[in-house]
Design a protein around this motif. Sequence first.
Motif, PDB file in Angstrom:
ATOM      1  N   ALA A 177      37.677  63.206   8.266  1.00 13.84           N
ATOM      2  CA  ALA A 177      36.519  63.678   7.505  1.00 13.84           C
ATOM      3  C   ALA A 177      35.653  64.597   8.350  1.00 13.84           C
ATOM      4  N   LYS A 181      34.975  68.816   7.767  1.00  9.71           N
ATOM      5  CA  LYS A 181      33.616  69.367   7.638  1.00  9.71           C
ATOM      6  C   LYS A 181      33.362  70.435   8.702  1.00  9.71           C
ATOM      7  N   THR A 184      35.519  73.617   7.618  1.00  5.86           N
ATOM      8  CA  THR A 184      35.362  74.285   6.319  1.00  5.86           C
ATOM      9  C   THR A 184      33.917  74.487   5.873  1.00  5.86           C
ATOM     10  N   MET A 185      32.945  73.910   6.600  1.00  9.61           N
ATOM     11  CA  MET A 185      31.542  74.056   6.206  1.00  9.61           C
ATOM     12  C   MET A 185      30.780  74.794   7.297  1.00  9.61           C
ATOM     13  N   PHE A 188      27.621  73.527   9.543  1.00  8.34           N
ATOM     14  CA  PHE A 188      27.414  72.077   9.459  1.00  8.34           C
ATOM     15  C   PHE A 188      27.372  71.452  10.845  1.00  8.34           C
ATOM     16  N   ALA A 195      28.812  66.291  14.438  1.00  7.98           N
ATOM     17  CA  ALA A 195      29.208  65.971  13.068  1.00  7.98           C
ATOM     18  C   ALA A 195      28.974  64.506  12.715  1.00  7.98           C
ATOM     19  N   MET A 199      26.764  63.299   9.528  1.00  2.34           N
ATOM     20  CA  MET A 199      27.445  62.701   8.376  1.00  2.34           C
ATOM     21  C   MET A 199      26.839  61.341   8.041  1.00  2.34           C
ATOM     22  N   ALA A 207      30.599  58.479   4.074  1.00  6.11           N
ATOM     23  CA  ALA A 207      31.031  59.827   4.460  1.00  6.11           C
ATOM     24  C   ALA A 207      32.353  59.785   5.210  1.00  6.11           C
ATOM     25  N   SER A 281      41.004  68.039   1.594  1.00  2.07           N
ATOM     26  CA  SER A 281      40.230  69.134   2.178  1.00  2.07           C
ATOM     27  C   SER A 281      39.033  69.493   1.311  1.00  2.07           C
ATOM     28  N   ASN A 284      36.178  66.506   1.101  1.00  2.00           N
ATOM     29  CA  ASN A 284      35.267  66.380   2.233  1.00  2.00           C
ATOM     30  C   ASN A 284      34.296  67.547   2.331  1.00  2.00           C
ATOM     31  N   GLN A 285      34.559  68.606   1.560  1.00  2.00           N
ATOM     32  CA  GLN A 285      33.654  69.745   1.528  1.00  2.00           C
ATOM     33  C   GLN A 285      32.611  69.574   0.423  1.00  2.00           C
ATOM     34  N   LYS A 287      30.135  67.419  -1.702  1.00  3.16           N
ATOM     35  CA  LYS A 287      29.367  66.185  -1.703  1.00  3.16           C
ATOM     36  C   LYS A 287      29.321  65.583  -3.109  1.00  3.16           C
TER      37      LYS A 287
END
Length: 353
Positions: A177, A181, A184-185, A188, A195, A199, A207, A281, A284-285, A287
Amino acid sequence: MFSALLDAARNSPFKAPFTKVQCEPTTTEAGSTSLVPSRTIAAAASKEVEFGSNEFFGLCAVGGILSCGITHTAVVPLDLVKCRLQVDQAKYKNLFHGFKVTIAEEGARGLAKGWAPTFFGYSAQGAFKFGLYEVFKIQYANMLGEENAYLYRTWVYLAASASAEFFADIALSPLEAAKVKIQTMPGFAGTMREAFPKMMGEEGITAFYKGLVPLWCRQIPYTMMKFACFEKTVELLYKHVVPKPRSDCTKGEQLVVTFAAGYIAGVFCAVVSHPADVVVSKLNQAKGSSAIDVAKKLGFMGMWNGLTPRIIMIGTLTALQWFIYDGVKVALSIPRPPPPEMPESLKKKLGVE
């Protein structure tokens, strides 16, 4: 529990290939023992780990840590681009374009994002995956008996690998997870240390485990295919492709067969588990979304985004994992089973010569 497991291992039909030859020592006039008459000094022999012992299972877990941790970390750049293709195909149009955009925006260092949770997560997963696979394979085979364990060996591989992966994914989920994040974010977090607290602060413990069910849906079929397809492919390669029996092959030749069988298994693994991988994928991007919500939004075709890079990645990964795992077994003198053979009792029943 452990004594019962050791008894099961000793009586397992998978033990037969590893039965050790014992030389009867002779006693000299002086009272010392010797393996060879007239000699009082015995040549040293390499000690092989006892099949089914706690040491055997522990070293198999070490092999799993090395095979999964090293290989997954090595392909982090490909995994990063694959994940971004899955969650934003409008921006990252294809594999090569994804690399180009990532390097242009973040530099070459950007391709290493998520390496830490990848390394620690897949090392933990590998320990459970390979270590528990050996445990469950022995237990299930012993439950069936020697003849049925041979006849239904593919089912033994499938059941053992599924059972092992169930526990392996519980260890992997929090780190997977965090990895997704980070990759791909944008903005973040740049590292695992950033992270994890973020999270926890935003979503709490959920999370780390909200992706566990889709992770099971991705990894359990993948692992079942990985182990069962590998075991059967090795068997078929030695039977139809390799020009000599496995016992006549050098260790190097055996490892080449291992790599080839691993790559073939990896291609099937990638296809079988890809839709669930896309959902993990995307989940986890996004919410507050469930796996079903994400799957509906993606649609059937959307769940195949990034398949080509994943086939390349998983095929290479699986081949290298089996190569490293088998290599560790060779280096540490861990028993390595040859392709299964029909028990003599079953041959007599079926009239097979």
